[in-house]
Design an enzyme around this catalytic site. Sequence first.
Site, PDB file in Angstrom:
ATOM      1  N   HIS B  56      48.565  41.452  33.019  1.00  0.00           N
ATOM      2  CA  HIS B  56      49.352  41.942  34.142  1.00  0.00           C
ATOM      3  C   HIS B  56      50.532  42.710  33.549  1.00  0.00           C
ATOM      4  O   HIS B  56      51.054  42.328  32.494  1.00  0.00           O
ATOM      5  CB  HIS B  56      49.943  40.803  34.971  1.00  0.00           C
ATOM      6  CG  HIS B  56      48.941  39.941  35.653  1.00  0.00           C
ATOM      7  ND1 HIS B  56      48.396  38.823  35.073  1.00  0.00           N
ATOM      8  CD2 HIS B  56      48.396  40.016  36.892  1.00  0.00           C
ATOM      9  CE1 HIS B  56      47.558  38.264  35.911  1.00  0.00           C
ATOM     10  NE2 HIS B  56      47.530  38.963  37.021  1.00  0.00           N
ATOM     11  N   ASP B  59      53.110  40.317  32.400  1.00  0.00           N
ATOM     12  CA  ASP B  59      52.767  39.478  31.244  1.00  0.00           C
ATOM     13  C   ASP B  59      53.180  40.186  29.962  1.00  0.00           C
ATOM     14  O   ASP B  59      53.605  39.551  28.996  1.00  0.00           O
ATOM     15  CB  ASP B  59      51.244  39.261  31.109  1.00  0.00           C
ATOM     16  CG  ASP B  59      50.619  38.578  32.288  1.00  0.00           C
ATOM     17  OD1 ASP B  59      51.315  37.844  33.000  1.00  0.00           O
ATOM     18  OD2 ASP B  59      49.401  38.780  32.492  1.00  0.00           O
ATOM     19  N   MET B  90      41.154  45.401  30.150  1.00  0.00           N
ATOM     20  CA  MET B  90      41.489  45.477  31.573  1.00  0.00           C
ATOM     21  C   MET B  90      42.995  45.323  31.737  1.00  0.00           C
ATOM     22  O   MET B  90      43.635  44.630  30.945  1.00  0.00           O
ATOM     23  CB  MET B  90      40.758  44.362  32.345  1.00  0.00           C
ATOM     24  CG  MET B  90      40.985  44.318  33.838  1.00  0.00           C
ATOM     25  SD  MET B  90      42.309  43.158  34.315  1.00  0.00           S
ATOM     26  CE  MET B  90      41.406  41.601  34.359  1.00  0.00           C
ATOM     27  N   GLU B 183      39.358  41.909  43.229  1.00  0.00           N
ATOM     28  CA  GLU B 183      39.019  40.503  42.949  1.00  0.00           C
ATOM     29  C   GLU B 183      39.221  39.692  44.224  1.00  0.00           C
ATOM     30  O   GLU B 183      40.350  39.401  44.614  1.00  0.00           O
ATOM     31  CB  GLU B 183      39.935  39.981  41.840  1.00  0.00           C
ATOM     32  CG  GLU B 183      39.658  38.535  41.478  1.00  0.00           C
ATOM     33  CD  GLU B 183      40.528  38.063  40.312  1.00  0.00           C
ATOM     34  OE1 GLU B 183      40.834  38.872  39.409  1.00  0.00           O
ATOM     35  OE2 GLU B 183      40.918  36.889  40.321  1.00  0.00           O
ATOM     36  N   LYS B 185      39.213  36.500  46.905  1.00  0.00           N
ATOM     37  CA  LYS B 185      39.517  35.060  46.879  1.00  0.00           C
ATOM     38  C   LYS B 185      39.729  34.608  48.315  1.00  0.00           C
ATOM     39  O   LYS B 185      40.402  35.296  49.079  1.00  0.00           O
ATOM     40  CB  LYS B 185      40.771  34.807  46.049  1.00  0.00           C
ATOM     41  CG  LYS B 185      41.053  33.333  45.781  1.00  0.00           C
ATOM     42  CD  LYS B 185      42.259  33.124  44.872  1.00  0.00           C
ATOM     43  CE  LYS B 185      42.479  31.655  44.616  1.00  0.00           C
ATOM     44  NZ  LYS B 185      43.710  31.387  43.831  1.00  0.00           N
ATOM     45  N   GLU B 219      35.055  36.324  40.616  1.00  0.00           N
ATOM     46  CA  GLU B 219      35.445  35.193  39.767  1.00  0.00           C
ATOM     47  C   GLU B 219      34.702  33.936  40.193  1.00  0.00           C
ATOM     48  O   GLU B 219      34.673  33.603  41.384  1.00  0.00           O
ATOM     49  CB  GLU B 219      36.957  34.967  39.871  1.00  0.00           C
ATOM     50  CG  GLU B 219      37.402  33.709  39.132  1.00  0.00           C
ATOM     51  CD  GLU B 219      38.907  33.544  39.014  1.00  0.00           C
ATOM     52  OE1 GLU B 219      39.630  34.545  38.855  1.00  0.00           O
ATOM     53  OE2 GLU B 219      39.361  32.387  39.087  1.00  0.00           O
ATOM     54  N   HIS B 222      36.614  31.518  42.493  1.00  0.00           N
ATOM     55  CA  HIS B 222      36.991  31.958  43.835  1.00  0.00           C
ATOM     56  C   HIS B 222      35.843  31.826  44.834  1.00  0.00           C
ATOM     57  O   HIS B 222      36.048  31.344  45.952  1.00  0.00           O
ATOM     58  CB  HIS B 222      37.520  33.386  43.779  1.00  0.00           C
ATOM     59  CG  HIS B 222      38.804  33.522  43.014  1.00  0.00           C
ATOM     60  ND1 HIS B 222      39.451  34.714  42.838  1.00  0.00           N
ATOM     61  CD2 HIS B 222      39.581  32.604  42.366  1.00  0.00           C
ATOM     62  CE1 HIS B 222      40.541  34.532  42.114  1.00  0.00           C
ATOM     63  NE2 HIS B 222      40.636  33.259  41.817  1.00  0.00           N
ATOM     64  N   ASP B 247      35.051  37.625  36.067  1.00  0.00           N
ATOM     65  CA  ASP B 247      35.950  36.562  35.623  1.00  0.00           C
ATOM     66  C   ASP B 247      35.172  35.258  35.512  1.00  0.00           C
ATOM     67  O   ASP B 247      34.744  34.685  36.519  1.00  0.00           O
ATOM     68  CB  ASP B 247      37.103  36.377  36.621  1.00  0.00           C
ATOM     69  CG  ASP B 247      38.277  37.300  36.331  1.00  0.00           C
ATOM     70  OD1 ASP B 247      38.191  38.106  35.375  1.00  0.00           O
ATOM     71  OD2 ASP B 247      39.280  37.231  37.062  1.00  0.00           O
ATOM     72  N   ASP B 257      42.337  26.027  43.368  1.00  0.00           N
ATOM     73  CA  ASP B 257      41.830  26.917  42.319  1.00  0.00           C
ATOM     74  C   ASP B 257      42.004  26.245  40.953  1.00  0.00           C
ATOM     75  O   ASP B 257      43.122  26.072  40.479  1.00  0.00           O
ATOM     76  CB  ASP B 257      42.660  28.210  42.389  1.00  0.00           C
ATOM     77  CG  ASP B 257      42.131  29.309  41.500  1.00  0.00           C
ATOM     78  OD1 ASP B 257      41.056  29.161  40.906  1.00  0.00           O
ATOM     79  OD2 ASP B 257      42.827  30.340  41.406  1.00  0.00           O
ATOM     80  N   ASP B 259      40.299  26.974  37.817  1.00  0.00           N
ATOM     81  CA  ASP B 259      40.233  27.797  36.596  1.00  0.00           C
ATOM     82  C   ASP B 259      39.835  26.984  35.373  1.00  0.00           C
ATOM     83  O   ASP B 259      40.448  27.088  34.301  1.00  0.00           O
ATOM     84  CB  ASP B 259      41.589  28.485  36.349  1.00  0.00           C
ATOM     85  CG  ASP B 259      41.859  29.601  37.355  1.00  0.00           C
ATOM     86  OD1 ASP B 259      40.911  30.058  38.019  1.00  0.00           O
ATOM     87  OD2 ASP B 259      43.021  30.028  37.459  1.00  0.00           O
ATOM     88  N   ASP B 289      38.781  33.866  32.719  1.00  0.00           N
ATOM     89  CA  ASP B 289      40.026  33.685  33.462  1.00  0.00           C
ATOM     90  C   ASP B 289      40.219  32.195  33.743  1.00  0.00           C
ATOM     91  O   ASP B 289      40.215  31.752  34.888  1.00  0.00           O
ATOM     92  CB  ASP B 289      39.983  34.494  34.759  1.00  0.00           C
ATOM     93  CG  ASP B 289      41.349  34.501  35.455  1.00  0.00           C
ATOM     94  OD1 ASP B 289      42.295  33.910  34.903  1.00  0.00           O
ATOM     95  OD2 ASP B 289      41.460  35.079  36.536  1.00  0.00           O
TER      96      ASP B 289
END
Lengths: 390, 390, 390, 390
Positions: B56, B59, B90, B183, B185, B219, B222, B247, B257, B259, B289
């Site tokens: 991101h 980030d 990405m 993406e 969700k 993902e 999701h 993902d 969620d 992950d 992810d």
Amino acid sequence: MSERLTPLPEDKFAFGLWTIGHLGRDPFGDATRPPISPADFVRGLGRIGAWGVSFHDDDLVPPGATAAEAGKIKGDFRSALDETGVVVSMATTNLFWHPCFKDGAFTSNDPEVRRYAISKALRAIDTGAEFGAPTFVFWGGREGVESAASKYPLDALDRYREALNYLSAYVKDQGYQLRFAIEPKPNEPRGDTFLPTIGHAMAFIQTLDDPSMVGLNPEVAHETMAGLSFYQGVAQAIWQEKLFHIDLNDQKIGRYDQDLRFGSEGIKDDFFLVRLLELTGYSGPKHFDSRPYRNEYGDGIWEFAANSMKTYLALAAKARAFNSDPAVQQAAELAGVNALAEPTVGKFSTASAAALKAEKFDPEKLAARNYFNERLDQLVIDHIFGLNNK
Amino acid sequence: MSERLTPLPEDKFAFGLWTIGHLGRDPFGDATRPPISPADFVRGLGRIGAWGVSFHDDDLVPPGATAAEAGKIKGDFRSALDETGVVVSMATTNLFWHPCFKDGAFTSNDPEVRRYAISKALRAIDTGAEFGAPTFVFWGGREGVESAASKYPLDALDRYREALNYLSAYVKDQGYQLRFAIEPKPNEPRGDTFLPTIGHAMAFIQTLDDPSMVGLNPEVAHETMAGLSFYQGVAQAIWQEKLFHIDLNDQKIGRYDQDLRFGSEGIKDDFFLVRLLELTGYSGPKHFDSRPYRNEYGDGIWEFAANSMKTYLALAAKARAFNSDPAVQQAAELAGVNALAEPTVGKFSTASAAALKAEKFDPEKLAARNYFNERLDQLVIDHIFGLNNK
Amino acid sequence: MSERLTPLPEDKFAFGLWTIGHLGRDPFGDATRPPISPADFVRGLGRIGAWGVSFHDDDLVPPGATAAEAGKIKGDFRSALDETGVVVSMATTNLFWHPCFKDGAFTSNDPEVRRYAISKALRAIDTGAEFGAPTFVFWGGREGVESAASKYPLDALDRYREALNYLSAYVKDQGYQLRFAIEPKPNEPRGDTFLPTIGHAMAFIQTLDDPSMVGLNPEVAHETMAGLSFYQGVAQAIWQEKLFHIDLNDQKIGRYDQDLRFGSEGIKDDFFLVRLLELTGYSGPKHFDSRPYRNEYGDGIWEFAANSMKTYLALAAKARAFNSDPAVQQAAELAGVNALAEPTVGKFSTASAAALKAEKFDPEKLAARNYFNERLDQLVIDHIFGLNNK
Amino acid sequence: MSERLTPLPEDKFAFGLWTIGHLGRDPFGDATRPPISPADFVRGLGRIGAWGVSFHDDDLVPPGATAAEAGKIKGDFRSALDETGVVVSMATTNLFWHPCFKDGAFTSNDPEVRRYAISKALRAIDTGAEFGAPTFVFWGGREGVESAASKYPLDALDRYREALNYLSAYVKDQGYQLRFAIEPKPNEPRGDTFLPTIGHAMAFIQTLDDPSMVGLNPEVAHETMAGLSFYQGVAQAIWQEKLFHIDLNDQKIGRYDQDLRFGSEGIKDDFFLVRLLELTGYSGPKHFDSRPYRNEYGDGIWEFAANSMKTYLALAAKARAFNSDPAVQQAAELAGVNALAEPTVGKFSTASAAALKAEKFDPEKLAARNYFNERLDQLVIDHIFGLNNK
């Protein structure tokens, strides 16, 4: 509330033969109610003020009926329609009950079953057209798998598309005034169904030979099983001009398909749904695809049906009261509801993008705002409760 | 199994800065792990043999960094990329963390927030392009509602489309070699998110100015949260040529969620997913992810990352063994798996439809067939267990 | 893996007449398979190496059979048992199929239905005792509601308790060597069932006249429907000495009751479950309450049954290998698994509490520890995959 | 409706410091609201007419405060209580936020963490007693696992029991007038929590040294996450005399813990819950454990709190109107609601069992009855809507 709670034809309330008339069979128990003939069903609808009736091919004429028997049933059905003014609002085909469809219909691994499924659908379309049904629904109840090893999904989607393209071409070739509506469902009776949601079905439709001929028949219970917002899904279908028909009932999230009485479970969701249908001027049938509790018996099933319509009308009245309540309008203004209708940046230009990138924003200031969503939401509850509705 | 279990660049395994490096903060607890700098993160990826890194905007360069600080961070990051050969696979933009996005970003009711969101995305696209990211992902984490009264969904979809059209035009205008991937969700952090599933996002993409520029980044977690089959959803995305990125992680149905580490939960679904990606020759990044359990600490996080890749490779080896096992091929033949690839009726013609309607079928005979799906499915389990894989 | 994958009597694998023999009827479709007589069923079990058989009263002797017919069926069944060595491992009563139970059995609002339910259960207990069944199961499939208005739940629990107390007293009065096991389920076929989980049923049992006589028959699918950890639930039942019987099958979270082949879905959960049963020395039947996919036909149903046992044995072998793997033991040590068996503070004393309150702790230091759960969990996957099992 | 909608002390409405005052932090975003001091919080409660306040040890006095700081905070808090008449209705301890609890508190694998957890709980109990809290709640948010390999659940339950036994003994030893209440939750923040539901917690309580001292604090959101009926669960807790406290909020099934405003989501369930609490004369606090939507800001949070109480009162008024409506009473009579309160067979005797077994029943006749549940359920909807409430 001085609002009307009794149905009129213009409400376009419709019921399928398999709904009020459901026998009460379930996976762990036998039928609890006797069958009703199609003609008697239509007369019942007439009595409670419903506008339309829908049917599967096999609901109207049982498989195996002789031509004479079929003619008699259809004649009686027609008489009842004429007598009551009830119209046929939708027809569909049963491609799930007979054991031959145990591996799928349009997507069975057996090519002969696939051919039979298309053949049966062609004949069901003829029957739908014969009774003037403007919409023909496809619920692919058996189009799916328990083991993902059993079908390569890209092949399955090819076959699904092939069948719908073929049947679309048939409708045009015959000159029928019919549109198709796909009814998505995530699972049950199959472990995982192809085209599981409103979204997947709408995406699929774009790949058809004539996407304009095919829309959706979304069902409250089916999206809700997956915990998806039916309201948001229907809104997207309207936004993409694909809401051709709608199945109203009710359901708890994460369970077997319950087909509960509309308005009996997800009350708040149902309020928003009715408001959306009324606001956007949806003009198709309001079709109740629900069944009485299994311990219902006798005349109770007609009371159940009448109450489905009454609840819809009550919610529509509440939606109108909500929309015209000054307190709601003020809270919506504070929430910025109407400001979402304003374009953000308009059409792209190199210059506007450069300016937008260079613009200074103050995120902290943007963060220090109350959107008053709790107030707005409480007003929804107050209106549902009838507290603001003097 | 003599198969390779250590990653090679050609596997295209990638990790986001926020994944292995997740601080362990959750709704009920504080961070349990210290942050890692982007450059150190890339070096860590190099050590475990990963191919790509994603980020991101925030980030990489924390909001509020001066130009000098940003330059330093980017320089260090670039050096680490050069040093390790890791590529930027990405990029994306964080439109969910700052409180200013609490009502949405592209669909906030506040027009100024919407403008800020697009402005931030423009700059993030520049950064993505600067580092050669071929894909730019949009996860609309805050694009949704808790109370349906707070946004009229048709307006929200208009604004969502407006933003993506504007940003697409910008990419073309700049001549960037970037594609977008949405993406989806269903919920969390908002009560109900717009574009909740693969299907809804694919349907939405059809309405954009240039649908070819926008695909999906589905993902595992999701779709699984909603109990939808991720495998079937990805298959439909491939079928519609919209799988631009993926993902990989893991999740239990009907929960927050999670992950989780890829392959640690939905083992059977993951087997089919890997088989599909390998079979269809998906050539994009395999992007993990996921985040280590919150009680993981120190070097354990890199072991976690390495094991994600190992599990993928083990499943890929099992998928190959499964496909080439004569017992599987025989069971698949009995199940009719390949027969689903055969057209059912071919192109429509009036004559073929008339013939098909007139054809006599014997449903009872069609029903009396075993599809051997239990056998085929048991072979899946046997291969996962390594029982058939001598 | 050199481990045994073929069943032996000591494995105590059992199947109910309604499981392998399920006709394939579902809410949307008719039966796909012919019935099997109880005697033939037992012979089939003998052929695949199963140890036990269970039945509902009505599975064995259809309602409405004459005394002569019942005698003939029971005689044939007895002969098949003698011939094969298969034992009757459990009996139960069907209080859900007949429409008279549509409002409940022990908790029907109709006192006459309640009396009939107890009467039927008394006779079914006699049949169970006649065939030496050590456990009699109560699945209260119809004990629940669709509308919460229809039963006051405190009354319903009173009636449920009354029935079980009465039936317990009967068993003792007759001197039968039978214990009861309650099988909880959250919903389906009723909207909400009383005693929905392992926990609720265990709590209820404490209120009975003789709690020692009543335990649990938990089922994988039932807890999993609600997204609860079956493994943790069974562990608590063992901890409270209430695991009298167990129903093995498989299920996806948040769906209709699937009764899938054991080990075919929640592979990791199933691994832990088998490990728990083996570790704790559970000595009751391992009863498979699953049914073949509806498109299974002919001999496939026996292959399905044999594979259920094979998968259990494979998981048991993997559990043993896991437990004895030095890498696992080391990771478990690092995770502190055994340290959880040590008492924390021991018995209370005023002095120890005062000391404990005054003690200085360093939370930051306690936080800076890796528990190596990712490593341990990966070893689970490696063992399931057969990677560590050379 | 002429009913009172403004709260009185006798309503016993209470709020926790962490509820209205929640900062709006979530897994994907930062705090959106500033903190409120405990004293100001109490004054806010006074203004909206709430009766009680509850706190975690760390909500009241932040960890790391000096003795002087703690004294000041407590003094201010006490003053605000005195000034407003608000009482402390419950206290609890935070054993989940600090990273040292990342592997659990009473069930951490680290014995030192377990000791610290008990030490912290002892001190929190002192604080609760200091402020006269009659109930001390244990929510074991971190007592669980992500990987089942990381804890042997029988050990975990041993440690959980050890901690509660020790703390119970402490309370008695100190002569505190406090009872304990366990708050169950199925998952989040851990993958699977020990004591996941009302049922599991009640079963566990039976194994404690003094079961009478420990009851439940069930929460709407927690049972609903798992799709269990909160209403039925609370009813069983009342039936077993274990409803010591209750957490009112709202939630959609199968999602992250939403803690929505009471009455804003599961309207029908909430109606039955309020009716149950009012009918059974529950006399404990009605504690709202909800938080404003994250985009709420400023005074909106107090409006949110006031509306929680208003909705409860509105539902209570509706419940009374429902109970006294002759149409409801007639439908309930037809449904046999009161007939469920009649014993079915009474005490066991050999003779009565023999007679019951021999009795002839006519199942077909028993099946031919309408239970009028659809009518009764529609009356619920009508009352919620305010249609029958002239």
